[in-house]
Design a protein around this motif. Sequence first.
Motif, short mmCIF file in Angstrom:
data_model
loop_
_atom_site.label_atom_id
_atom_site.label_comp_id
_atom_site.label_asym_id
_atom_site.label_seq_id
_atom_site.Cartn_x
_atom_site.Cartn_y
_atom_site.Cartn_z
N SER A 290 5.66 -0.70 1.44
CA SER A 290 4.66 -0.33 2.66
C SER A 290 4.46 1.23 3.08
N PHE A 291 5.36 1.84 2.62
CA PHE A 291 5.44 3.30 3.07
C PHE A 291 4.19 3.79 2.56
N THR A 292 3.69 3.58 1.38
CA THR A 292 2.52 4.10 0.98
C THR A 292 1.10 3.53 2.00
N LEU A 293 1.30 2.31 2.59
CA LEU A 293 0.51 2.12 3.63
C LEU A 293 0.55 3.00 4.94
N PHE A 294 1.72 3.56 5.15
CA PHE A 294 1.94 4.53 6.36
C PHE A 294 1.33 5.77 5.95
N TYR A 295 1.57 6.31 4.93
CA TYR A 295 0.95 7.62 4.62
C TYR A 295 -0.51 7.45 4.37
N ALA A 296 -1.00 6.25 3.91
CA ALA A 296 -2.49 6.12 3.73
C ALA A 296 -3.18 6.19 5.23
N LEU A 297 -2.66 5.65 6.14
CA LEU A 297 -3.16 5.49 7.59
C LEU A 297 -2.94 7.00 8.37
#
Length: 415
Positions: A290-297
């Motif tokens: 979910s860190f990829t979601l963090f960076y995407a946002l």
Amino acid sequence: MSISLFVAKRYFFSPFKASFITLISRISMIGVGVEVMALVLILSVFNGLEDFQIGLFKTFDPDLTIISKSDTRFSLTATQFNQLAKISGVSSVQPILEDQALIRYNGRQLVVTLKGIDSSFISSRRLREQVVDGDYLVENEGNTFGMVGAGVFMSMGMNFDDVFHPVEVWYPNQKALAKFQINENAANLKTFFPSGVLQVEQMFDNQMILVPLPWMRELTLADSNSVSKVDVMLTKGANELDVQKAIQPILGTNYQVQTRNQQHAILLRAIKIEKLFVFILMAFIMGIASFTLFYALSLLVIEKRKDLRTLLAMGITQQQLLRIFLSVGLFISFSGALVGMALGFALGWIQQTFGIVPLGIPNALIDSYPVKMEWFDFLMTALVVIILTFLASIIPARKAVQMTFNQKVNQPKAD
């Protein structure tokens, strides 16, 4: 539709354009989908293994079994046996005497488990379908026979045609050993001829031999009514819990009535604990993904600075702005989760139907990994996705609010 949900929908469903931020968003969505698919499949395999074990137990275990809480052997009266047989739902009551002994044949010896059974066991045709060679009997015209597990039969080199050399069974004479008499009377000796070969599962096949109950009592010097347990077989459709409750008052508090699952409670509990730890581990991996979601946002916040200032000029509140980026995160995660669940269901159904992934164990009872999909696993997976994606979206959403409301911008800057 609220302004927050409308803007979040526009951000997520906007036409695809080649940019690094869009790529990161798609990668985060794919990452969530792969993790959800893997978690669903792994949990389904554990369900399949548990279901396979329970189905295997039905092959050779009774529906209910009665054991003593304090003694390895006990006796029930004829009245108690009659009362048990009259209970609604009971089809057969089978006394069993089970113990270990040493067998010798053709210069070989092996410690096995002997299970003494009577005519009620044979009448119920238990393990009849598991006789792969020979006959289904333990007595014939006064002669003693034994149905031998396939592993024992092969390791001892037994032969049905050898009518001159019976299998010797040695059992320690507890009375003689208690007097420290180490002589020919220190062990009891009886013999039998093999009548059939049983193939059930590896542990059973490698140690079990079924013999006549009276013969077993003579070997072990047990009383004429002595048993180690009493097996109870039920009629089709009978409720085992209801029968269990009806049996207990007849026996009293010194005896325990176990269902089939309770007979293997430790193994089934171990499977559930292992499944729980795998679920926690996969949830942890999903949290890392979910860190990829963090960076995407976070990158989306930077990219949409100009739009955020426009929304601020239109009078958007802090709570509405916070909900925009939280909604974008949920859109990304839900899209990945739905795709992952669909792929997990499809692959699970293919494995369940066609068995494309082999187990890879020679001479196993099943050729491929068993799969059983349960809606509860899908529900728990969805719940974990909601919690993790919500937590991963909080910081970028707050950053968007802080950047928009706390920074004073004198004039628009080009992105």
